[in-house]
Design a protein around this motif. Structure first.
Motif, PDB file in Angstrom:
ATOM      1  N   GLN A  88     -40.457  52.946  52.425  1.00 32.48           N
ATOM      2  CA  GLN A  88     -41.151  52.024  53.322  1.00 32.48           C
ATOM      3  C   GLN A  88     -41.569  50.732  52.619  1.00 32.48           C
ATOM      4  OE1 GLN A  88     -43.761  55.511  54.562  1.00 32.48           O
ATOM      5  NE2 GLN A  88     -43.648  54.442  56.526  1.00 32.48           N
ATOM      6  N   PHE A  89     -41.198  50.611  51.343  1.00 38.38           N
ATOM      7  CA  PHE A  89     -41.540  49.430  50.554  1.00 38.38           C
ATOM      8  C   PHE A  89     -40.270  48.634  50.238  1.00 38.38           C
ATOM      9  CE2 PHE A  89     -45.159  52.060  50.111  1.00 38.38           C
ATOM     10  CZ  PHE A  89     -46.222  51.314  49.630  1.00 38.38           C
ATOM     11  N   SER A  90     -40.406  47.324  50.108  1.00 35.71           N
ATOM     12  CA  SER A  90     -39.279  46.483  49.673  1.00 35.71           C
ATOM     13  C   SER A  90     -39.078  46.658  48.162  1.00 35.71           C
ATOM     14  CB  SER A  90     -39.573  45.013  49.977  1.00 35.71           C
ATOM     15  OG  SER A  90     -40.653  44.563  49.154  1.00 35.71           O
ATOM     16  N   GLY A  91     -37.973  46.105  47.632  1.00 34.47           N
ATOM     17  CA  GLY A  91     -37.691  46.224  46.193  1.00 34.47           C
ATOM     18  C   GLY A  91     -38.799  45.645  45.335  1.00 34.47           C
ATOM     19  N   ARG A 124     -43.874  46.556  42.065  1.00 35.36           N
ATOM     20  CA  ARG A 124     -45.329  46.411  41.908  1.00 35.36           C
ATOM     21  C   ARG A 124     -46.004  47.785  41.830  1.00 35.36           C
ATOM     22  NH1 ARG A 124     -47.574  41.244  43.532  1.00 35.36           N
ATOM     23  NH2 ARG A 124     -45.862  39.768  43.823  1.00 35.36           N
ATOM     24  N   VAL A 125     -45.485  48.738  42.614  1.00 34.10           N
ATOM     25  CA  VAL A 125     -46.016  50.115  42.557  1.00 34.10           C
ATOM     26  C   VAL A 125     -45.775  50.703  41.169  1.00 34.10           C
ATOM     27  CG1 VAL A 125     -45.734  52.476  43.427  1.00 34.10           C
ATOM     28  CG2 VAL A 125     -45.797  50.559  45.031  1.00 34.10           C
ATOM     29  N   THR A 128     -37.171  43.031  36.271  1.00 34.31           N
ATOM     30  CA  THR A 128     -36.794  42.173  37.402  1.00 34.31           C
ATOM     31  C   THR A 128     -35.338  42.338  37.821  1.00 34.31           C
ATOM     32  OG1 THR A 128     -36.323  40.356  35.856  1.00 34.31           O
ATOM     33  CG2 THR A 128     -38.525  40.431  36.802  1.00 34.31           C
ATOM     34  N   THR A 129     -34.650  43.363  37.293  1.00 29.56           N
ATOM     35  CA  THR A 129     -33.258  43.607  37.667  1.00 29.56           C
ATOM     36  C   THR A 129     -33.170  43.887  39.171  1.00 29.56           C
ATOM     37  OG1 THR A 129     -32.726  44.490  35.506  1.00 29.56           O
ATOM     38  CG2 THR A 129     -31.263  45.119  37.268  1.00 29.56           C
ATOM     39  N   ALA A 130     -32.148  43.318  39.819  1.00 30.84           N
ATOM     40  CA  ALA A 130     -31.840  43.542  41.248  1.00 30.84           C
ATOM     41  C   ALA A 130     -32.880  42.921  42.195  1.00 30.84           C
ATOM     42  CB  ALA A 130     -31.694  45.033  41.552  1.00 30.84           C
ATOM     43  N   LEU A 131     -33.793  42.105  41.651  1.00 32.34           N
ATOM     44  CA  LEU A 131     -34.741  41.400  42.514  1.00 32.34           C
ATOM     45  C   LEU A 131     -34.308  39.944  42.640  1.00 32.34           C
ATOM     46  CD1 LEU A 131     -38.129  42.709  41.043  1.00 32.34           C
ATOM     47  CD2 LEU A 131     -36.867  43.621  42.997  1.00 32.34           C
ATOM     48  N   ASP A 132     -34.592  39.327  43.797  1.00 32.77           N
ATOM     49  CA  ASP A 132     -34.208  37.919  43.930  1.00 32.77           C
ATOM     50  C   ASP A 132     -35.124  37.045  43.072  1.00 32.77           C
ATOM     51  OD1 ASP A 132     -36.470  36.846  45.489  1.00 32.77           O
ATOM     52  OD2 ASP A 132     -35.737  38.143  47.088  1.00 32.77           O
ATOM     53  N   VAL A 133     -34.723  35.802  42.883  1.00 28.08           N
ATOM     54  CA  VAL A 133     -35.376  34.923  41.901  1.00 28.08           C
ATOM     55  C   VAL A 133     -36.856  34.705  42.209  1.00 28.08           C
ATOM     56  CG1 VAL A 133     -35.313  32.630  40.838  1.00 28.08           C
ATOM     57  CG2 VAL A 133     -33.187  33.763  41.441  1.00 28.08           C
ATOM     58  N   THR A 134     -37.188  34.571  43.488  1.00 26.14           N
ATOM     59  CA  THR A 134     -38.586  34.346  43.869  1.00 26.14           C
ATOM     60  C   THR A 134     -39.447  35.549  43.502  1.00 26.14           C
ATOM     61  OG1 THR A 134     -37.754  33.113  45.759  1.00 26.14           O
ATOM     62  CG2 THR A 134     -40.081  33.654  45.777  1.00 26.14           C
ATOM     63  N   ILE A 135     -38.946  36.757  43.801  1.00 26.69           N
ATOM     64  CA  ILE A 135     -39.695  37.984  43.483  1.00 26.69           C
ATOM     65  C   ILE A 135     -39.766  38.172  41.973  1.00 26.69           C
ATOM     66  CG2 ILE A 135     -39.868  40.476  43.876  1.00 26.69           C
ATOM     67  CD1 ILE A 135     -40.185  38.812  46.406  1.00 26.69           C
ATOM     68  N   GLN A 136     -38.680  37.828  41.257  1.00 27.95           N
ATOM     69  CA  GLN A 136     -38.689  37.895  39.786  1.00 27.95           C
ATOM     70  C   GLN A 136     -39.864  37.102  39.229  1.00 27.95           C
ATOM     71  OE1 GLN A 136     -35.164  36.740  37.689  1.00 27.95           O
ATOM     72  NE2 GLN A 136     -33.844  38.158  38.777  1.00 27.95           N
ATOM     73  N   ILE A 140     -43.194  38.829  39.883  1.00 31.35           N
ATOM     74  CA  ILE A 140     -43.412  40.003  39.027  1.00 31.35           C
ATOM     75  C   ILE A 140     -43.815  39.558  37.619  1.00 31.35           C
ATOM     76  CG2 ILE A 140     -42.287  41.987  37.909  1.00 31.35           C
ATOM     77  CD1 ILE A 140     -42.913  42.486  40.864  1.00 31.35           C
ATOM     78  N   MET A 141     -43.129  38.527  37.080  1.00 30.94           N
ATOM     79  CA  MET A 141     -43.456  38.042  35.731  1.00 30.94           C
ATOM     80  C   MET A 141     -44.856  37.420  35.701  1.00 30.94           C
ATOM     81  SD  MET A 141     -40.897  39.207  34.276  1.00 30.94           S
ATOM     82  CE  MET A 141     -41.506  38.829  32.652  1.00 30.94           C
ATOM     83  N   ASP A 142     -45.198  36.671  36.749  1.00 28.96           N
ATOM     84  CA  ASP A 142     -46.544  36.077  36.830  1.00 28.96           C
ATOM     85  C   ASP A 142     -47.605  37.175  36.901  1.00 28.96           C
ATOM     86  OD1 ASP A 142     -45.558  33.528  36.743  1.00 28.96           O
ATOM     87  OD2 ASP A 142     -45.674  33.168  38.909  1.00 28.96           O
ATOM     88  N   LEU A 143     -47.293  38.235  37.649  1.00 26.43           N
ATOM     89  CA  LEU A 143     -48.223  39.364  37.772  1.00 26.43           C
ATOM     90  C   LEU A 143     -48.453  40.027  36.418  1.00 26.43           C
ATOM     91  CD1 LEU A 143     -49.836  41.492  39.403  1.00 26.43           C
ATOM     92  CD2 LEU A 143     -47.665  42.668  39.806  1.00 26.43           C
TER      93      LEU A 143
END
Length: 339
Positions: free
Chosen positions: A156-159, A164-165, A184-192, A195-198
């Motif tokens: 039920q969660f996106s990649g 993040r989980v 960040t493998t298989a994640l699009d650039v925005t999500i990458q 994740i790095m900022d997080l």
């Protein structure tokens, strides 16, 4: 900053039907409190094997961590720990985020329960307390409606949310070290970028030391304090992030930097790729492992392994081009600067 982790002469082999694959060959490094060390290199260079060895996650057989290897956490050798000590270390003192969150999360268990497991084992919480803390962890890693999400399943969660989980599970017990294997493998650039900022924000807040495993130099530019470049199971160059980006010395580091697309790359420009293939680690070369693919290869490169040469207190390179009698070679045009 105090020294948290020290890896000395790590050697890992896999025994296969074809013979012994020498996957990691004499890797050494240190990790200090609160810093990020990035280990970069192309697929198959030994990055993930190195990181899994730290938590003794190499299956034996076929894996074999050689006796001369040492992995010291707070001066205690992880390779000599018993099963009880290892259980307390994994997840409690050192946590790991694996490459693919979909295969790392249990599809049959609710997210909250998967976070709570860690809290019950390592922090002695009861189930109710652990679920309450799991909600806080989901909020901390930026998942909205955490109170509801804690009762949902991984599908039920996106990649990006699943990653993040994974970070929430890894950080649940405030570990001293977080190992992020291609987070960040298989994640699009925005999500990458998110994740790095997080990870950077959580490091600033919690003081966690991070070992970041990646093949993407663009990912490490903004987060790493130090970088070590691996090739064919060995470290060929190490230095601060500025040294690796602005003053790289090894031809393999040049090739990696040249392979990254830049903003000025035009629509129909041919992207650079490193010619050839990595050596067969069933029969590792006697000389420099990069010799067969190196544009600057000399005869000595094929015959002897270059010894590390100190460029500064923090930068070290294994390459015969740094020998006083070697021809002077300049880095390719465009190398030397943040991506």
């Amino acid at each position: 900053m105090g020294k948290l982790l020290e890896v000395k002469d790590l050697r890992v082999s896999f025994h296969t039907y074809a013979g012994e694959v020498k996957a990691v060959r004499g890797v050494s490094f240190e990790l200090n409190e609160g810093e990020t060390l990035a280990i970069v290199g192309e697929s198959g260079c030994g990055k993930s094997i190195t990181s899994k060895s730290i938590l003794r996650l190499i299956p034996s057989p076929p894996g074999d961590i050689k006796k001369e290897s040492q992995i010291l956490y707070k001066d205690k050798d992880i390779l000599k720990m018993n099963e009880k000590e290892l259980r307390m270390l994994r997840g409690g003192e050192i946590s790991m985020i694996f490459q693919d969150p979909m295969t790392s999360l249990n599809p049959t268990m609710k997210i909250g329960k998967q976070i709570a497991e860690n809290l019950i084992v390592h922090r002695g919480m009861n189930k109710k307390e652990a679920i309450k803390e799991a909600v806080k962890m989901l909020q901390m890693v930026g998942i909205p409606n955490a109170q509801e999400r804690v009762n949902q399943y991984p599908h039920q969660f996106s990649g990006g949310m699943r990653q993040r989980v994974m970070i929430a599970i890894a950080l649940a017990c405030n570990p001293k070290i977080l190992i992020a294997d291609e987070p960040t493998t298989a994640l699009d650039v925005t999500i990458q970028a998110q994740i790095m900022d997080l990870m950077k924000e959580l490091q600033n807040n919690l003081g966690t030391a991070i070992i970041l495993i990646t093949h993407d130099l663009g990912v490490v530019a903004s987060i790493a304090h130090r970088i070590q470049v691996m090739y064919a199971g060995m470290v060929v160059e190490r230095g601060t992030t500025d040294e690796i980006f602005y003053n790289p010395k090894h031809p393999y580091t040049w090739a990696l930097l040249k392979s990254v697309p830049r903003l000025e790359t035009k629509h129909k420009d041919t992207l650079y790729s490193i010619k050839g293939t990595p050596p067969d680690l069933l029969k590792p070369p006697v000389g420099c492992p990069f010799a067969s693919r190196c544009e600057y290869c000399m005869e000595i490169c094929k015959e002897q392994m270059p010894k590390p040469t100190k460029i500064s207190d923090t930068q070290e390179v294994s390459c015969f081009l740094l020998h006083p009698n070697a021809p002077k070679v300049e880095p390719p045009q465009g190398i030397g600067g943040k991506l």
